[in-house]
Write a protein that holds these residues in place. Structure first.
Motif, PDB file in Angstrom:
ATOM      1  N   VAL A  37       7.007   3.999  -5.307  1.00 48.96           N
ATOM      2  CA  VAL A  37       8.133   4.858  -4.933  1.00 48.96           C
ATOM      3  C   VAL A  37       9.139   4.107  -4.059  1.00 48.96           C
ATOM      4  O   VAL A  37      10.347   4.159  -4.294  1.00 48.96           O
ATOM      5  N   LEU A  38       8.624   3.399  -3.038  1.00 50.03           N
ATOM      6  CA  LEU A  38       9.495   2.799  -2.042  1.00 50.03           C
ATOM      7  C   LEU A  38      10.004   1.420  -2.423  1.00 50.03           C
ATOM      8  O   LEU A  38      11.179   1.100  -2.232  1.00 50.03           O
ATOM      9  N   ARG A  39       9.118   0.569  -2.944  1.00 54.15           N
ATOM     10  CA  ARG A  39       9.489  -0.813  -3.264  1.00 54.15           C
ATOM     11  C   ARG A  39       8.828  -1.219  -4.570  1.00 54.15           C
ATOM     12  O   ARG A  39       7.860  -1.983  -4.578  1.00 54.15           O
ATOM     13  N   PRO A  40       9.303  -0.691  -5.676  1.00 52.20           N
ATOM     14  CA  PRO A  40       8.647  -0.966  -6.958  1.00 52.20           C
ATOM     15  C   PRO A  40       8.553  -2.452  -7.283  1.00 52.20           C
ATOM     16  O   PRO A  40       7.602  -2.883  -7.938  1.00 52.20           O
ATOM     17  N   GLU A  41       9.499  -3.245  -6.783  1.00 49.15           N
ATOM     18  CA  GLU A  41       9.456  -4.691  -7.052  1.00 49.15           C
ATOM     19  C   GLU A  41       8.297  -5.364  -6.330  1.00 49.15           C
ATOM     20  O   GLU A  41       7.853  -6.460  -6.712  1.00 49.15           O
ATOM     21  N   ALA A  42       7.784  -4.716  -5.275  1.00 48.54           N
ATOM     22  CA  ALA A  42       6.686  -5.296  -4.499  1.00 48.54           C
ATOM     23  C   ALA A  42       5.334  -4.686  -4.844  1.00 48.54           C
ATOM     24  O   ALA A  42       4.310  -5.100  -4.302  1.00 48.54           O
ATOM     25  N   ALA A  43       5.329  -3.705  -5.738  1.00 45.12           N
ATOM     26  CA  ALA A  43       4.073  -3.026  -6.074  1.00 45.12           C
ATOM     27  C   ALA A  43       3.154  -3.991  -6.816  1.00 45.12           C
ATOM     28  O   ALA A  43       3.567  -4.664  -7.762  1.00 45.12           O
ATOM     29  N   PRO A  44       1.891  -4.075  -6.398  1.00 42.21           N
ATOM     30  CA  PRO A  44       0.949  -4.955  -7.100  1.00 42.21           C
ATOM     31  C   PRO A  44       0.481  -4.298  -8.392  1.00 42.21           C
ATOM     32  O   PRO A  44       0.740  -3.119  -8.633  1.00 42.21           O
ATOM     33  N   GLY A  45      -0.181  -5.062  -9.250  1.00 35.50           N
ATOM     34  CA  GLY A  45      -0.906  -4.412 -10.321  1.00 35.50           C
ATOM     35  C   GLY A  45      -2.036  -3.624  -9.689  1.00 35.50           C
ATOM     36  O   GLY A  45      -2.691  -4.100  -8.744  1.00 35.50           O
ATOM     37  N   PHE A  46      -2.266  -2.427 -10.148  1.00 30.45           N
ATOM     38  CA  PHE A  46      -3.258  -1.575  -9.496  1.00 30.45           C
ATOM     39  C   PHE A  46      -4.631  -1.720 -10.130  1.00 30.45           C
ATOM     40  O   PHE A  46      -4.782  -2.195 -11.252  1.00 30.45           O
ATOM     41  N   GLU A 105     -12.335  23.327   3.597  1.00 32.90           N
ATOM     42  CA  GLU A 105     -12.132  22.748   2.276  1.00 32.90           C
ATOM     43  C   GLU A 105     -11.871  21.253   2.435  1.00 32.90           C
ATOM     44  O   GLU A 105     -11.031  20.843   3.231  1.00 32.90           O
ATOM     45  N   SER A 106     -12.605  20.430   1.701  1.00 33.20           N
ATOM     46  CA  SER A 106     -12.422  18.982   1.797  1.00 33.20           C
ATOM     47  C   SER A 106     -11.358  18.530   0.802  1.00 33.20           C
ATOM     48  O   SER A 106     -11.427  18.818  -0.386  1.00 33.20           O
ATOM     49  N   VAL A 107     -10.357  17.801   1.321  1.00 34.71           N
ATOM     50  CA  VAL A 107      -9.185  17.430   0.526  1.00 34.71           C
ATOM     51  C   VAL A 107      -8.864  15.952   0.731  1.00 34.71           C
ATOM     52  O   VAL A 107      -8.871  15.459   1.859  1.00 34.71           O
ATOM     53  N   VAL A 108      -8.590  15.249  -0.350  1.00 32.63           N
ATOM     54  CA  VAL A 108      -8.003  13.912  -0.262  1.00 32.63           C
ATOM     55  C   VAL A 108      -6.523  14.056  -0.580  1.00 32.63           C
ATOM     56  O   VAL A 108      -6.147  14.625  -1.605  1.00 32.63           O
ATOM     57  N   TYR A 109      -5.685  13.547   0.316  1.00 27.82           N
ATOM     58  CA  TYR A 109      -4.232  13.613   0.140  1.00 27.82           C
ATOM     59  C   TYR A 109      -3.738  12.210  -0.183  1.00 27.82           C
ATOM     60  O   TYR A 109      -3.901  11.276   0.610  1.00 27.82           O
ATOM     61  N   LEU A 110      -3.122  12.067  -1.355  1.00 28.28           N
ATOM     62  CA  LEU A 110      -2.583  10.767  -1.763  1.00 28.28           C
ATOM     63  C   LEU A 110      -1.317  10.967  -2.575  1.00 28.28           C
ATOM     64  O   LEU A 110      -1.052  12.050  -3.097  1.00 28.28           O
ATOM     65  N   PHE A 111      -0.534   9.901  -2.669  1.00 30.11           N
ATOM     66  CA  PHE A 111       0.729   9.962  -3.407  1.00 30.11           C
ATOM     67  C   PHE A 111       0.535   9.486  -4.846  1.00 30.11           C
ATOM     68  O   PHE A 111      -0.142   8.491  -5.094  1.00 30.11           O
ATOM     69  N   VAL A 112       1.119  10.227  -5.768  1.00 28.34           N
ATOM     70  CA  VAL A 112       1.133   9.853  -7.180  1.00 28.34           C
ATOM     71  C   VAL A 112       2.584   9.866  -7.651  1.00 28.34           C
ATOM     72  O   VAL A 112       3.221  10.920  -7.651  1.00 28.34           O
ATOM     73  N   PRO A 113       3.131   8.689  -8.012  1.00 30.74           N
ATOM     74  CA  PRO A 113       2.469   7.391  -8.028  1.00 30.74           C
ATOM     75  C   PRO A 113       2.282   6.818  -6.629  1.00 30.74           C
ATOM     76  O   PRO A 113       2.718   7.405  -5.641  1.00 30.74           O
ATOM     77  N   HIS A 114       1.642   5.658  -6.557  1.00 28.64           N
ATOM     78  CA  HIS A 114       1.371   4.932  -5.323  1.00 28.64           C
ATOM     79  C   HIS A 114       2.656   4.788  -4.504  1.00 28.64           C
ATOM     80  O   HIS A 114       3.747   4.658  -5.046  1.00 28.64           O
ATOM     81  N   THR A 115       2.529   4.802  -3.174  1.00 27.93           N
ATOM     82  CA  THR A 115       3.706   4.759  -2.297  1.00 27.93           C
ATOM     83  C   THR A 115       4.592   3.538  -2.551  1.00 27.93           C
ATOM     84  O   THR A 115       5.826   3.642  -2.503  1.00 27.93           O
ATOM     85  N   LEU A 116       4.004   2.384  -2.824  1.00 24.14           N
ATOM     86  CA  LEU A 116       4.828   1.199  -3.076  1.00 24.14           C
ATOM     87  C   LEU A 116       5.659   1.345  -4.342  1.00 24.14           C
ATOM     88  O   LEU A 116       6.783   0.844  -4.417  1.00 24.14           O
ATOM     89  N   GLN A 169       9.897   4.743   6.722  1.00 23.67           N
ATOM     90  CA  GLN A 169       9.814   3.294   6.944  1.00 23.67           C
ATOM     91  C   GLN A 169       8.456   2.892   7.527  1.00 23.67           C
ATOM     92  O   GLN A 169       8.345   1.907   8.256  1.00 23.67           O
ATOM     93  N   ALA A 170       7.407   3.687   7.199  1.00 29.52           N
ATOM     94  CA  ALA A 170       6.041   3.412   7.659  1.00 29.52           C
ATOM     95  C   ALA A 170       5.989   3.225   9.171  1.00 29.52           C
ATOM     96  O   ALA A 170       5.261   2.382   9.707  1.00 29.52           O
ATOM     97  N   ALA A 171       6.775   4.060   9.882  1.00 31.97           N
ATOM     98  CA  ALA A 171       6.886   3.916  11.339  1.00 31.97           C
ATOM     99  C   ALA A 171       5.621   4.344  12.068  1.00 31.97           C
ATOM    100  O   ALA A 171       5.375   3.915  13.204  1.00 31.97           O
TER     101      ALA A 171
END
Length: 303
Positions: free
Chosen positions: A47-56, A34-45, A117-119
């Protein structure tokens, strides 16, 4: 059923994303996965750093739609953002990819980061996948014009109004969607009625100005000219998309509209009076007609 998974944020679903996803779906097809795309909703930024999130570049709904159009069986929209992003790289691969999603194959881009921490980077992802019996493929950077194709590059082009370049680097042309709202009918009063849709707040605003466009209502496309901005001559509204459709006269308030931007005509400007504005809109409309006539003449699809 075992899965093949593509990992990433996929904002804009550009050509490099498409390449990655097609590599994954091709492997899935060969191996019966089964082909799957795994992504975060909302975008990871977000969630983690909303002040740094760009306009999408697109909403989550449009992103999932475009990925499905590429041909994936399923888009896994991960909503447990803080929980999953707090996992170590080792726990993410073992607990999520292997145990939860039954991954037999994982694909990611050269700059993919994961884990607390994106390690984790692409090199660590490959090693951890191998330790867990998962085949891993890391795709190299893909360039156009000696520059890497990336969401960051598309954002710069969009804010510069270089919409044709954005479309050339994307899987599908840049499209805004929304419900047609009833406005003040100022366009109708001056002879150029428009369909108005709000631009979602999380999106990066394209360069304000007038674009040649295509607007879809229901299952039909219409040639159109669209203003992105605030209509400074007559009202200074909240930024929105106002689309004047050629050869169209129906009232469609409450219906869904899709506005695809094709070519930038001019910056938004404030005119001295409504008469000057009308003459400019008439000129914009004529240029739009010529654009589509040239496309028809040379047999080129406006996509």
């Amino acid at each position: 059923m075992a899965t093949a998974i593509a990992l990433g944020n996929f904002d804009g679903v550009h050509k490099a994303h498409e390449f990655l996803v097609r590599r994954m779906t091709a492997y899935a097809s060969r191996m019966g996965l089964e082909s799957v795309v795994y992504l975060f909703v909302p975008h990871t930024l977000t969630v983690l750093r909303p002040e740094a999130a760009p306009g999408f570049l697109m909403t989550s709904a449009m992103k999932m739609r475009r990925l499905t159009e590429i041909g994936v069986d399923r888009v896994h929209a991960e909503e447990r953002g803080k929980e999953i992003l707090s996992l170590s790289p080792e726990a993410f691969v073992k607990n999520i990819l292997k145990d939860e999603l039954d991954a037999a194959y994982v694909a990611a881009g050269f700059n993919y980061r994961f884990g607390k921490q994106a390690a984790g980077d692409a090199t660590l992802l490959r090693r951890l996948c191998e330790e867990n019996g998962i085949r891993c493929e890391i795709t190299n950077r893909i360039e156009s014009g000696k520059e890497t194709i990336s969401s960051t590059r598309l954002r710069k082009l969009l804010t510069a109004g270089e919409i044709e370049a954005v479309n050339a680097l994307s899987f599908a042309p840049y499209t805004l969607t929304g419900v047609v709202e009833e406005g003040k009918k100022l366009g109708r009063e001056i002879g150029f009625p428009t369909l108005n849709i709000q631009i979602p707040r999380e999106l990066l605003l394209p360069r304000k100005g007038v674009y040649i466009s295509r607007t879809r209502i229901g299952n039909k496309d219409y040639k159109s000219v669209t203003n992105i901005g605030q209509n400074p001559t007559v009202e200074r509204a909240v930024p929105r998309a106002e689309s004047h459709l050629l050869d169209f006269s129906r009232t469609v308030y409450g219906e869904e509209a899709e506005i695809t931007l094709l070519s930038f005509l001019r910056p938004e400007q404030q005119f001295a009076d409504v008469g000057t504005l009308c003459r400019q809109i008439r000129k914009d409309t004529e240029e739009t007609k010529l654009y589509f006539e040239r496309k028809d003449l040379y047999g080129t699809d406006t996509d």
